[in-house]
Design an enzyme around this catalytic site. Structure first.
Site, short mmCIF file in Angstrom:
data_model
loop_
_atom_site.label_atom_id
_atom_site.label_comp_id
_atom_site.label_asym_id
_atom_site.label_seq_id
_atom_site.Cartn_x
_atom_site.Cartn_y
_atom_site.Cartn_z
N CYS A 1 0.86 -1.19 0.00
CA CYS A 1 0.00 0.00 0.00
C CYS A 1 0.89 1.23 0.00
CB CYS A 1 -0.92 0.01 1.22
SG CYS A 1 -1.96 1.49 1.31
N ASN B 1 -7.30 -4.52 -7.52
CA ASN B 1 -7.65 -3.10 -7.46
C ASN B 1 -8.10 -2.67 -8.85
OD1 ASN B 1 -6.76 -3.02 -4.81
ND2 ASN B 1 -4.84 -2.00 -5.29
N CYS C 1 -5.39 5.82 -3.75
CA CYS C 1 -4.66 4.56 -3.74
C CYS C 1 -3.28 4.83 -4.34
CB CYS C 1 -5.40 3.49 -4.53
SG CYS C 1 -4.50 1.92 -4.65
N GLY C 2 -2.24 4.68 -3.53
CA GLY C 2 -0.90 4.98 -3.99
C GLY C 2 -0.41 4.04 -5.07
#
Length: 282
Positions: free
Chosen positions: A85, A196, A223-224
């Site tokens: 993350c 994702n 969302c990185g």
């Protein structure tokens, strides 16, 4: 006597936490050096609930390892353990520095996706202004995360940033019913580990608007790794340059896919919200 015993038992179950977010992608951070959580999945599910818990996208466990300065385990809001993350990585950097767990401004961090490097930008008051994360090289073909054959998918680009991301380019990202199509695609048969899902709208060669449905958490404000995957997908398809600003619901990240080492670098803020103590779920 019984009352004292009950008080002691209750206190033994207390876990100290810090809630932090990166552009609204919020997690509960616990240092496992001082707190023991027997069932992280159960804790994440209970604590992530917005009305009866703390409210978050999941739980981050900070640990130690001979292989790196710190370790990071990610337990999503549904109890599923994630590999990586980006937003949580930046928050971990801020957490360990500002709490005096390290004086380093270059920190190695072990995750299920390997060792990542954090580069802290510290101001004159010894506070972390921003954190850059080296997310290493993207992986475009990974049969463990993306199956080439199976039910048809909307046209998109698969990019693994340690975790699976599927980027779909659209003309109007605001028109997407993310709550409907997100879960359908997350659990698609082509994604054996779930995925994702990013919907991206190119604004210019240096700017992209993106919305995300995160595996295990649902709609999140940012969302990185998804931002990194979006930049890689856009550069691969000639839509943008290899460096761009990714604008998400919670704010913007600067992403660069460097030609010199093929690594992806992400820079952005990390914010502490509050800290406290909470009981382990029964």
């Amino acid at each position: 006597m019984i009352t004292n015993y009950l008080k002691i038992s209750s206190m033994d179950k207390k876990i100290h936490f810090v809630k932090m977010h990166g552009l609204g992608n919020d997690y509960i951070y616990v240092d496992t050096e001082f707190n023991t959580i027997p069932d992280p999945s159960k804790a994440s599910i209970a604590w992530s609930k917005p009305h009866t818990g703390i409210g978050s996208d999941g739980l981050i466990l900070i640990g130690r390892s001979p292989e790196a300065d710190f370790t990071m385990r990610i337990i999503n809001a549904d109890g599923l353990e994630g590999q990586m993350c980006g937003n949580a990585s930046r928050c971990l950097g801020k957490y360990v520095y500002e709490r005096g767990l390290t004086r380093k401004t270059t920190i190695s961090m072990l995750t299920r996706a390997g060792i990542k490097m954090l580069y802290l930008d510290v101001d004159d008051n010894d506070k972390v202004r921003s954190v850059a994360v080296d997310l290493m090289e993207p992986v475009l073909e990974d049969s463990s995360q993306f199956l080439q054959d199976g039910e048809p998918l909307p046209e998109g680009v698969f990019v693994s940033i340690g975790n699976p991301n599927y980027v779909i380019f659209v003309d109007d990202v605001e028109a997407i019913d993310l709550a409907k199509v997100g879960p359908e695609l997350e659990f698609h048969s082509r994604f054996p580990q779930r995925c994702n899902i990013e919907f991206a709208q190119v604004i210019s060669p240096n700017e992209i608007r993106m919305r995300v449905w995160e595996r295990g958490s649902g709609i999140t404000m940012a969302c990185g790794t998804g931002a990194c995957a979006t930049l890689v997908a856009a550069a691969l398809t000639g839509r943008t340059k290899r460096k761009a600003t990714i604008n998400m619901d919670g704010g913007s990240l600067e992403i660069e896919w460097r030609e010199s080492d093929n690594h992806i670098y992400m820079r952005g803020p990390a914010t502490e919200v509050f800290e406290g103590d909470i009981e382990l779920p029964c």
